[in-house]
Design a protein around this motif. Structure first.
Motif, PDB file in Angstrom:
ATOM      1  N   GLY A   1      -9.845 -19.859  80.358  1.00 32.62           N
ATOM      2  CA  GLY A   1     -10.255 -18.466  80.318  1.00 32.62           C
ATOM      3  C   GLY A   1      -9.055 -17.564  80.153  1.00 32.62           C
ATOM      4  O   GLY A   1      -7.914 -17.979  80.407  1.00 32.62           O
ATOM      5  N   PRO A   2      -9.277 -16.303  79.735  1.00 28.21           N
ATOM      6  CA  PRO A   2      -8.141 -15.394  79.514  1.00 28.21           C
ATOM      7  C   PRO A   2      -7.290 -15.173  80.756  1.00 28.21           C
ATOM      8  O   PRO A   2      -6.079 -15.000  80.657  1.00 28.21           O
ATOM      9  CB  PRO A   2      -8.810 -14.098  79.049  1.00 28.21           C
ATOM     10  N   TRP A   3      -7.921 -15.218  81.936  1.00 29.18           N
ATOM     11  CA  TRP A   3      -7.146 -15.038  83.173  1.00 29.18           C
ATOM     12  C   TRP A   3      -6.125 -16.167  83.335  1.00 29.18           C
ATOM     13  O   TRP A   3      -5.010 -15.939  83.823  1.00 29.18           O
ATOM     14  CB  TRP A   3      -8.073 -14.989  84.397  1.00 29.18           C
ATOM     15  N   ALA A   4      -6.508 -17.386  82.942  1.00 27.79           N
ATOM     16  CA  ALA A   4      -5.604 -18.539  83.088  1.00 27.79           C
ATOM     17  C   ALA A   4      -4.385 -18.389  82.187  1.00 27.79           C
ATOM     18  O   ALA A   4      -3.255 -18.693  82.593  1.00 27.79           O
ATOM     19  CB  ALA A   4      -6.341 -19.834  82.784  1.00 27.79           C
ATOM     20  N   GLY A   5      -4.608 -17.924  80.944  1.00 31.59           N
ATOM     21  CA  GLY A   5      -3.485 -17.688  80.052  1.00 31.59           C
ATOM     22  C   GLY A   5      -2.545 -16.650  80.612  1.00 31.59           C
ATOM     23  O   GLY A   5      -1.313 -16.781  80.534  1.00 31.59           O
ATOM     24  N   PHE A   6      -3.112 -15.604  81.213  1.00 34.07           N
ATOM     25  CA  PHE A   6      -2.315 -14.533  81.828  1.00 34.07           C
ATOM     26  C   PHE A   6      -1.486 -15.073  82.990  1.00 34.07           C
ATOM     27  O   PHE A   6      -0.269 -14.844  83.059  1.00 34.07           O
ATOM     28  CB  PHE A   6      -3.270 -13.434  82.317  1.00 34.07           C
ATOM     29  N   PHE A   7      -2.124 -15.823  83.886  1.00 31.86           N
ATOM     30  CA  PHE A   7      -1.426 -16.351  85.068  1.00 31.86           C
ATOM     31  C   PHE A   7      -0.373 -17.391  84.682  1.00 31.86           C
ATOM     32  O   PHE A   7       0.749 -17.363  85.193  1.00 31.86           O
ATOM     33  CB  PHE A   7      -2.438 -16.963  86.049  1.00 31.86           C
ATOM     34  N   VAL A   8      -0.727 -18.306  83.781  1.00 37.07           N
ATOM     35  CA  VAL A   8       0.215 -19.355  83.376  1.00 37.07           C
ATOM     36  C   VAL A   8       1.390 -18.754  82.604  1.00 37.07           C
ATOM     37  O   VAL A   8       2.551 -19.088  82.863  1.00 37.07           O
ATOM     38  CB  VAL A   8      -0.494 -20.432  82.528  1.00 37.07           C
ATOM     39  N   GLY A   9       1.070 -17.855  81.660  1.00 36.48           N
ATOM     40  CA  GLY A   9       2.127 -17.272  80.838  1.00 36.48           C
ATOM     41  C   GLY A   9       3.144 -16.490  81.644  1.00 36.48           C
ATOM     42  O   GLY A   9       4.355 -16.710  81.529  1.00 36.48           O
ATOM     43  N   TRP A  10       2.652 -15.592  82.502  1.00 37.73           N
ATOM     44  CA  TRP A  10       3.581 -14.781  83.285  1.00 37.73           C
ATOM     45  C   TRP A  10       4.294 -15.610  84.361  1.00 37.73           C
ATOM     46  O   TRP A  10       5.463 -15.361  84.675  1.00 37.73           O
ATOM     47  CB  TRP A  10       2.860 -13.594  83.923  1.00 37.73           C
ATOM     48  N   SER A  11       3.603 -16.615  84.919  1.00 39.06           N
ATOM     49  CA  SER A  11       4.248 -17.477  85.924  1.00 39.06           C
ATOM     50  C   SER A  11       5.367 -18.286  85.288  1.00 39.06           C
ATOM     51  O   SER A  11       6.449 -18.434  85.871  1.00 39.06           O
ATOM     52  CB  SER A  11       3.222 -18.418  86.577  1.00 39.06           C
ATOM     53  N   TYR A  12       5.110 -18.804  84.075  1.00 40.01           N
ATOM     54  CA  TYR A  12       6.152 -19.583  83.403  1.00 40.01           C
ATOM     55  C   TYR A  12       7.312 -18.685  82.997  1.00 40.01           C
ATOM     56  O   TYR A  12       8.479 -19.092  83.086  1.00 40.01           O
ATOM     57  CB  TYR A  12       5.569 -20.300  82.178  1.00 40.01           C
ATOM     58  N   TRP A  13       6.996 -17.475  82.567  1.00 39.51           N
ATOM     59  CA  TRP A  13       8.053 -16.507  82.251  1.00 39.51           C
ATOM     60  C   TRP A  13       8.925 -16.264  83.478  1.00 39.51           C
ATOM     61  O   TRP A  13      10.149 -16.308  83.407  1.00 39.51           O
ATOM     62  CB  TRP A  13       7.409 -15.192  81.778  1.00 39.51           C
ATOM     63  N   PHE A  14       8.274 -16.041  84.621  1.00 39.30           N
ATOM     64  CA  PHE A  14       9.009 -15.774  85.861  1.00 39.30           C
ATOM     65  C   PHE A  14       9.784 -17.009  86.316  1.00 39.30           C
ATOM     66  O   PHE A  14      10.905 -16.894  86.826  1.00 39.30           O
ATOM     67  CB  PHE A  14       8.029 -15.314  86.946  1.00 39.30           C
ATOM     68  N   CYS A  15       9.182 -18.192  86.133  1.00 41.51           N
ATOM     69  CA  CYS A  15       9.867 -19.461  86.463  1.00 41.51           C
ATOM     70  C   CYS A  15      11.251 -19.502  85.837  1.00 41.51           C
ATOM     71  O   CYS A  15      12.257 -19.768  86.504  1.00 41.51           O
ATOM     72  CB  CYS A  15       9.088 -20.659  85.904  1.00 41.51           C
ATOM     73  N   TRP A  16      11.281 -19.260  84.528  1.00 40.03           N
ATOM     74  CA  TRP A  16      12.531 -19.428  83.805  1.00 40.03           C
ATOM     75  C   TRP A  16      13.488 -18.267  84.002  1.00 40.03           C
ATOM     76  O   TRP A  16      14.705 -18.455  83.957  1.00 40.03           O
ATOM     77  CB  TRP A  16      12.264 -19.674  82.322  1.00 40.03           C
ATOM     78  N   VAL A  17      12.956 -17.071  84.241  1.00 43.64           N
ATOM     79  CA  VAL A  17      13.846 -15.951  84.575  1.00 43.64           C
ATOM     80  C   VAL A  17      14.569 -16.253  85.879  1.00 43.64           C
ATOM     81  O   VAL A  17      15.798 -16.115  85.989  1.00 43.64           O
ATOM     82  CB  VAL A  17      13.056 -14.629  84.669  1.00 43.64           C
ATOM     83  N   VAL A  18      13.797 -16.684  86.885  1.00 45.58           N
ATOM     84  CA  VAL A  18      14.381 -17.010  88.194  1.00 45.58           C
ATOM     85  C   VAL A  18      15.377 -18.155  88.067  1.00 45.58           C
ATOM     86  O   VAL A  18      16.485 -18.107  88.610  1.00 45.58           O
ATOM     87  CB  VAL A  18      13.262 -17.365  89.201  1.00 45.58           C
ATOM     88  N   THR A  19      14.980 -19.205  87.332  1.00 51.02           N
ATOM     89  CA  THR A  19      15.857 -20.366  87.162  1.00 51.02           C
ATOM     90  C   THR A  19      17.131 -19.981  86.417  1.00 51.02           C
ATOM     91  O   THR A  19      18.234 -20.399  86.790  1.00 51.02           O
ATOM     92  CB  THR A  19      15.118 -21.478  86.398  1.00 51.02           C
ATOM     93  N   ALA A  20      16.981 -19.182  85.356  1.00 54.40           N
ATOM     94  CA  ALA A  20      18.150 -18.772  84.575  1.00 54.40           C
ATOM     95  C   ALA A  20      19.100 -17.907  85.393  1.00 54.40           C
ATOM     96  O   ALA A  20      20.332 -18.046  85.291  1.00 54.40           O
ATOM     97  CB  ALA A  20      17.711 -18.028  83.312  1.00 54.40           C
ATOM     98  N   VAL A  21      18.555 -17.024  86.234  1.00 54.08           N
ATOM     99  CA  VAL A  21      19.403 -16.206  87.111  1.00 54.08           C
ATOM    100  C   VAL A  21      20.181 -17.114  88.059  1.00 54.08           C
ATOM    101  O   VAL A  21      21.394 -16.946  88.264  1.00 54.08           O
ATOM    102  CB  VAL A  21      18.561 -15.183  87.902  1.00 54.08           C
ATOM    103  N   ALA A  22      19.489 -18.103  88.632  1.00 55.25           N
ATOM    104  CA  ALA A  22      20.155 -19.047  89.542  1.00 55.25           C
ATOM    105  C   ALA A  22      21.256 -19.816  88.815  1.00 55.25           C
ATOM    106  O   ALA A  22      22.351 -20.023  89.360  1.00 55.25           O
ATOM    107  CB  ALA A  22      19.130 -20.018  90.129  1.00 55.25           C
ATOM    108  N   GLU A  23      20.978 -20.231  87.577  1.00 53.98           N
ATOM    109  CA  GLU A  23      21.977 -20.982  86.818  1.00 53.98           C
ATOM    110  C   GLU A  23      23.171 -20.103  86.457  1.00 53.98           C
ATOM    111  O   GLU A  23      24.315 -20.567  86.439  1.00 53.98           O
ATOM    112  CB  GLU A  23      21.352 -21.558  85.549  1.00 53.98           C
ATOM    113  N   LEU A  24      22.927 -18.823  86.156  1.00 55.62           N
ATOM    114  CA  LEU A  24      24.030 -17.915  85.837  1.00 55.62           C
ATOM    115  C   LEU A  24      24.909 -17.671  87.061  1.00 55.62           C
ATOM    116  O   LEU A  24      26.136 -17.551  86.946  1.00 55.62           O
ATOM    117  CB  LEU A  24      23.483 -16.590  85.299  1.00 55.62           C
TER     118      LEU A  24
END
Length: 485
Positions: free
Chosen positions: A93-116
């Protein structure tokens, strides 16, 4: 939706350049399977679990392989799916795409900040006088400039980063085998031998809870394993390259995780491993390798840069997809002439510069780093779980696609349930230690915030129109001949 709007979205969405060759995809898959956690975190994992850490990594790898296979079958069932947020939106459903997409975006932002943050520490190992802000600014600038030029540049960077990691691990395994074969004796009298695996309290010296503690840390090392799924839209001939990359996951885990850990544990009894130091440094130092610390520091630095590079790539593609579905501003839907989502890349680069104030936050950076990785691991497990939920919905909604699939997930629905149960177990392990339990609060807060945002987004005309277009795109026939060129 206006005709102008339709033209823009329909031009942008399929326009991602398929510039990733088979060698790029294979090395991206290997690089995603080898995290910084293996180089730096394995010492602490060994100190908690003892030799049973080998089984911990094998078990995690076993279950994540089925996540990858589910993802592979879904991506290949409809080659209009660009990422797992696409098939979540289409199947759940569209809600799942919204939750997965933004969660994955946040995953990598957080991970990239930690790596930097980590990259700054690695650079200061050599040049202590370098200003804290300079490494972050330099790395973000280089990654952005190379990524915005073409997707091939991302593939080339990941290719060489992964190659460095592979050479480091294979070297460690070869050195370990030679030390065991020659019964190398350390300055403190310890002999390198196979029996070191069980001589010091057996395979499970700290009992069941020692194994549980190993799961808490080891799961962090597998973050990024699913990265190959975000390359589907830019891979040449994905029907061949994606299965090859996914099918090699078990072999990669056996060689790069199990092989490296066995080499370390045979050379040095587990009780002698310093949890605060990289066991890679310790082992190379034992054989008198000049500058062992500098060599490993270089490897870990490139591993962190690889993770930051992957973060910039995956977050920009996820934001591009969210924009196409109406779940992110239209601004990020435009592609450059090179077929790259330049606006999304630029936004990600600006967000990553928030690392600079974090670096000046005081003495709590190391604690914050631990908390950040805990948060990221939870979010990744949420994304992995949603991949499995999408697969369950796919089996119910499209049995004919599953029947026609040439790349079926082994075990099907039964393994989906087994993997979801395993993730529940891993979440429980995170509650057993104060360090990781504190980070557990973040997931419900994040999902609650997304829920509030979704309540507003779903009502907008822009989202409804864009999602109708998205569904229409998913139903279009695929030009397989074009993909194979």
């Amino acid at each position: 939706m206006t005709h102008e709007h339709v033209a823009e979205t329909s031009h942008d969405r399929p326009g991602l350049s398929r510039g990733l060759s088979n060698r790029h995809i294979q090395l991206i898959a290997i690089g995603g399977a080898i995290g910084t956690g293996l180089f730096m975190g394995s010492g602490r994992t060994i100190s908690l679990a003892g030799p049973s850490v080998v089984f911990v990594y094998m078990i995690i790898g076993f279950f994540l392989f089925f996540v990858m296979r589910a993802m592979g079958e879904l991506l290949l069932s409809n080659l209009h799916y660009k990422t797992f947020a696409d098939f979540a939106a289409d199947l759940v459903g569209p809600w799942a795409g919204f939750f997965v997409g933004w969660s994955y975006w946040f995953c990598w932002v957080v991970t990239a900040v930690a790596e930097l943050v980590a990259i700054t520490a690695y650079v200061q190992f050599w040049w202590a006088e370098v200003p804290l802000w300079l490494p972050t600014l330099a790395v973000v600038a280089v990654i952005f400039i190379l990524n915005v030029a073409s997707v091939k540049n991302f593939g080339e960077m990941e290719f060489w980063f992964a190659l460095i990691k592979i050479v480091a691990i294979v070297s460690l395994i070869v050195v370990g085998v030679i030390m065991v074969a020659t019964r190398f004796t350390s300055p403190d009298g310890q002999v390198a031998q196979v029996s070191n695996l069980w001589n010091d309290g057996g395979w499970f010296p700290n009992g069941a809870m020692g194994v549980v503690a190993g799961f808490q840390i080891a799961v962090f090392a597998f973050v990024g394993l699913e990265l190959v799924g975000t390359t589907a839209a830019e891979a040449r001939n994905p029907r061949k390259t994606l299965p090859r990359a996914i099918n090699s996951v078990p072999v990669r885990i056996l060689i790069f995780y199990v092989g490296a850990l066995l080499a370390i544990l045979m050379v040095t009894p587990w009780s002698s491993v310093d949890p605060g130091q990289s066991p890679f440094v310790s082992m190379f130092s034992l054989v008198g390798l000049a500058g062992a610390a500098s060599v490993v520091n270089f490897v870990v630095l490139t591993s962190a840069m690889s993770s930051a590079n992957a973060g910039v790539f995956s977050t920009s593609r996820m934001m591009f997809g969210l924009s196409a579905e109406g779940s992110a501003p239209r601004f990020f839907r435009r592609l450059s002439k090179a077929g790259v989502p330049a606006r999304a890349l630029g936004f990600t680069a600006l967000v990553l510069l928030l690392t600079i104030p974090v670096l000046y936050a005081g003495d709590s950076i190391i604690e914050a780093f631990t908390l950040i990785t805990t948060v990221a691991a939870q979010l990744f497990m949420f994304v992995w779980s949603m991949i499995l939920v999408s697969y369950i919905c796919y089996r119910r909604k499209h049995p004919q696609r599953h029947a026609a699939s040439e790349y079926k997930m082994p075990g099907g629905l039964f393994m989906c349930a087994a993997v979801l149960a395993f993730f529940a177990f891993v979440v429980w392990t995170l509650t057993t230690e104060p360090e990781t339990a504190a980070g557990l609060v973040s997931l419900p807060i994040w999902l609650g915030g997304l829920g509030i945002a979704w309540a507003f987004v779903r009502r907008t005309a822009t989202h409804k129109q864009a999602f109708q277009w998205f569904k229409a795109e998913m139903e279009k026939p695929v030009d397989h001949a074009e993909l194979e060129r």
